[in-house]
Design a protein around this motif. Sequence first.
Motif, PDB file in Angstrom:
ATOM      1  N   MET A   1       0.832  -1.177   0.000  1.00 33.86           N
ATOM      2  CA  MET A   1       0.000   0.000   0.000  1.00 33.86           C
ATOM      3  C   MET A   1       0.880   1.245   0.000  1.00 33.86           C
ATOM      4  O   MET A   1       1.996   1.242   0.476  1.00 33.86           O
ATOM      5  N   MET A   2       0.305   2.293  -0.484  1.00 36.66           N
ATOM      6  CA  MET A   2       0.980   3.564  -0.609  1.00 36.66           C
ATOM      7  C   MET A   2       1.072   4.270   0.739  1.00 36.66           C
ATOM      8  O   MET A   2       0.135   4.230   1.531  1.00 36.66           O
ATOM      9  N   LYS A   3       2.208   4.893   1.026  1.00 34.71           N
ATOM     10  CA  LYS A   3       2.350   5.661   2.261  1.00 34.71           C
ATOM     11  C   LYS A   3       1.581   6.962   2.139  1.00 34.71           C
ATOM     12  O   LYS A   3       1.600   7.590   1.090  1.00 34.71           O
ATOM     13  N   PRO A   4       0.887   7.368   3.224  1.00 35.12           N
ATOM     14  CA  PRO A   4       0.139   8.617   3.161  1.00 35.12           C
ATOM     15  C   PRO A   4       1.080   9.809   2.960  1.00 35.12           C
ATOM     16  O   PRO A   4       2.159   9.876   3.515  1.00 35.12           O
ATOM     17  N   VAL A   5       0.632  10.729   2.162  1.00 37.97           N
ATOM     18  CA  VAL A   5       1.368  11.960   1.928  1.00 37.97           C
ATOM     19  C   VAL A   5       0.823  12.987   2.901  1.00 37.97           C
ATOM     20  O   VAL A   5      -0.388  13.053   3.134  1.00 37.97           O
ATOM     21  N   ALA A   6       1.704  13.801   3.470  1.00 32.61           N
ATOM     22  CA  ALA A   6       1.299  14.772   4.483  1.00 32.61           C
ATOM     23  C   ALA A   6       0.145  15.642   4.010  1.00 32.61           C
ATOM     24  O   ALA A   6      -0.747  15.957   4.772  1.00 32.61           O
ATOM     25  N   GLU A  11     -10.588  13.001   2.774  1.00 31.61           N
ATOM     26  CA  GLU A  11     -11.450  12.193   1.905  1.00 31.61           C
ATOM     27  C   GLU A  11     -10.641  11.117   1.184  1.00 31.61           C
ATOM     28  O   GLU A  11     -11.088   9.974   1.059  1.00 31.61           O
ATOM     29  N   ALA A  12      -9.435  11.489   0.743  1.00 30.30           N
ATOM     30  CA  ALA A  12      -8.573  10.506   0.077  1.00 30.30           C
ATOM     31  C   ALA A  12      -8.157   9.417   1.057  1.00 30.30           C
ATOM     32  O   ALA A  12      -8.102   8.236   0.704  1.00 30.30           O
ATOM     33  N   LEU A  13      -7.878   9.817   2.283  1.00 31.61           N
ATOM     34  CA  LEU A  13      -7.512   8.818   3.305  1.00 31.61           C
ATOM     35  C   LEU A  13      -8.667   7.868   3.567  1.00 31.61           C
ATOM     36  O   LEU A  13      -8.473   6.651   3.675  1.00 31.61           O
ATOM     37  N   VAL A  14      -9.888   8.399   3.667  1.00 31.46           N
ATOM     38  CA  VAL A  14     -11.053   7.543   3.914  1.00 31.46           C
ATOM     39  C   VAL A  14     -11.263   6.579   2.751  1.00 31.46           C
ATOM     40  O   VAL A  14     -11.586   5.402   2.964  1.00 31.46           O
ATOM     41  N   CYS A  20      -8.983  -0.935   2.867  1.00 36.33           N
ATOM     42  CA  CYS A  20      -8.218  -1.647   3.913  1.00 36.33           C
ATOM     43  C   CYS A  20      -6.753  -1.192   4.010  1.00 36.33           C
ATOM     44  O   CYS A  20      -5.879  -2.008   4.307  1.00 36.33           O
ATOM     45  N   ASP A  21      -6.496   0.067   3.806  1.00 34.49           N
ATOM     46  CA  ASP A  21      -5.147   0.622   3.933  1.00 34.49           C
ATOM     47  C   ASP A  21      -4.950   1.104   5.369  1.00 34.49           C
ATOM     48  O   ASP A  21      -5.429   2.168   5.749  1.00 34.49           O
ATOM     49  N   ASP A  22      -4.248   0.310   6.165  1.00 33.69           N
ATOM     50  CA  ASP A  22      -4.070   0.657   7.572  1.00 33.69           C
ATOM     51  C   ASP A  22      -3.161   1.873   7.769  1.00 33.69           C
ATOM     52  O   ASP A  22      -3.280   2.584   8.760  1.00 33.69           O
ATOM     53  N   GLN A  23      -2.270   2.150   6.821  1.00 35.55           N
ATOM     54  CA  GLN A  23      -1.435   3.350   6.926  1.00 35.55           C
ATOM     55  C   GLN A  23      -2.292   4.608   6.793  1.00 35.55           C
ATOM     56  O   GLN A  23      -2.046   5.608   7.467  1.00 35.55           O
ATOM     57  N   LYS A  64     -16.696   1.399   8.608  1.00 30.52           N
ATOM     58  CA  LYS A  64     -17.716   2.120   7.848  1.00 30.52           C
ATOM     59  C   LYS A  64     -17.150   3.082   6.806  1.00 30.52           C
ATOM     60  O   LYS A  64     -17.898   3.865   6.220  1.00 30.52           O
ATOM     61  N   ALA A  65     -15.858   3.038   6.554  1.00 30.84           N
ATOM     62  CA  ALA A  65     -15.240   3.981   5.612  1.00 30.84           C
ATOM     63  C   ALA A  65     -15.901   3.934   4.239  1.00 30.84           C
ATOM     64  O   ALA A  65     -16.070   4.971   3.587  1.00 30.84           O
ATOM     65  N   ALA A  66     -16.303   2.778   3.807  1.00 32.16           N
ATOM     66  CA  ALA A  66     -16.916   2.647   2.482  1.00 32.16           C
ATOM     67  C   ALA A  66     -18.263   3.355   2.404  1.00 32.16           C
ATOM     68  O   ALA A  66     -18.724   3.684   1.309  1.00 32.16           O
ATOM     69  N   THR A  67     -18.889   3.611   3.546  1.00 29.96           N
ATOM     70  CA  THR A  67     -20.202   4.271   3.546  1.00 29.96           C
ATOM     71  C   THR A  67     -20.090   5.783   3.665  1.00 29.96           C
ATOM     72  O   THR A  67     -21.103   6.476   3.567  1.00 29.96           O
TER      73      THR A  67
END
Length: 151
Positions: A1-6, A11-14, A20-23, A64-67
């Motif tokens: 999975m891609m590392k989150p960018v600061a 919304e992109a994180l959700v 299922c991206d735990d990062q 619930k992120a998908a909702t």
Amino acid sequence: MMKPVAGESDEALVTRIAACDDQALRALIDRHRPRAHLIALRILRQPADAEEVVGDTFTQVWRKAATFSGQRGPVASWVATITRTRALDRLRNRRRSTLVMEQIVRAPDALDEFACTGQPEPDRLLGLGDLRHQVRSAVAGLSPLHRQVVH
């Protein structure tokens, strides 16, 4: 999975959490945990309960992120609403448990009567059934750790 960018949006994180991206979840927690904790602490006034609510909040975010729909409002508001709802539920359960325990302490002890006579009075037996139901309901509303202590 891609590392989150600061600079990545909530919304992109959700969206990534829904995949299922735990990062992405960690990044969202880092951003919103302080406010969620403050909300829970203001409602519950007990740090341990507030911490549990914050954990429950982000567990629900994960599930619930998908909702999530950005049309209904920003992620920060969604997280705050989940936190507030969880904290109020916990507060209601705590109050209900306290009321039941107070009733137990103030109730005449039908078990002492049973020990003396061999049979409790019928009206007290009915009261014990209601009280037993209230206690079971209150215990069911406790967190698993608190329920274990009571048992």
